[in-house]
Design a protein around this motif. Structure first.
Motif: not given
Lengths: 142, 142
Positions: A65-74, A126-132
């Motif tokens: 990953l080049a960014r945290p999941l908080e910084a990636m959306t669907l 929806i951030r990927l951190s939400d899915v996590r």
DNA sequence: AATCAAGTTACCTAAGAAGTTACGAATGAA
DNA sequence: TTCATTCGTAACTTCTTAGGTAACTTGATT
């Protein structure tokens, strides 16, 4: 029509990548997906170009990953696939002479556009951190 | 992915059928659609079974509306096609063991379900007579 | 009987995601 | 240097489904 499963697969991969700092090889990712390394590289290419993941070659290489999941959306992930068509149905003739068909296109086109806008707005929220978070909670149906 | 244009075509046909009392042959309908009679019969079969249109064989035969446009919604037409898939994307594995993938499926599945519900609710609200109104008004983009 | 038109079956075509094979390029270990 | 490892790509095949086409059957009208 067979459905496009790339978005679903990318989300799955990205969440697994967040579980470890070590790089994941395309081979291992392919095993997770029940696919093969070439398909993995193909669907990951857009994420790499978008700066969401980084790939390293050679010994000890793989994907990180080049960014945290908080910084990636669907939406980010969807866009990294080059925004493929969302709907399985569409207009028969996008620019007809027939006035009746133009009216049909107008109504159907407007509904599709509205549905698309609303779905992409949800994706953007929806951030990927939400899915996590859902993984941690054991949620498979919200 | 190539899109399904049957819904769009059926709406087009039905509005033309409402313009006259005389039956329309599959041949003439095919000419309107830029298609051919067998495809027309194929996509009209569901409407016939649903009682929305009636077909008569032999001399002077063809297709006729069995209900006024006021009594037909986009949802009726969609259902007459056997409710084909609305979305071009879907889950890679609908029932995975992997907890991460289950969470992805949960989120993506919920968004698709919500989008589907909302789109079909719109379809249920739009009568073919509403689309005919747009023809009269010369609307091709509402 | 002849003609017209729907109904149906069977097969072909097109398009795109996915799978596979093969090879090149970069990186690190021996 | 040499070699194994891993990504990057191109080319090809496979699979699925809407759509196109041909051939034939069924039923109605003249």
């Amino acid at each position: 029509m067979r459905q496009d499963t790339r978005l679903s697969r990318l989300l799955h991969v990205l969440l697994h990548m967040a579980e470890t700092d070590a790089p994941l090889t395309s081979e291992r990712i392919a095993a997770m997906l029940g696919s093969n390394p070439v398909v993995v590289r193909r669907i990951m290419a857009g994420l790499r170009e978008g700066g969401f993941v980084a790939a390293e070659r050679g010994h000890g290489g793989g994907w990180r990953l080049a960014r945290p999941l908080e910084a990636m959306t669907l939406l980010d992930v969807y866009r990294s696939l080059d925004e493929p068509e969302l709907f399985a149905f569409g207009l028969s003739n996008p620019a007809p002479d027939c006035l009746v068909e133009r009216a049909v296109n107008g109504v159907l086109g407007a509904e599709v556009a509205a549905a698309r806008e609303s779905l992409l707005a949800r994706f953007a929220d929806i951030r990927l951190s939400d899915v996590r978070q859902d993984v941690a909670l054991g949620r498979d149906r919200p």
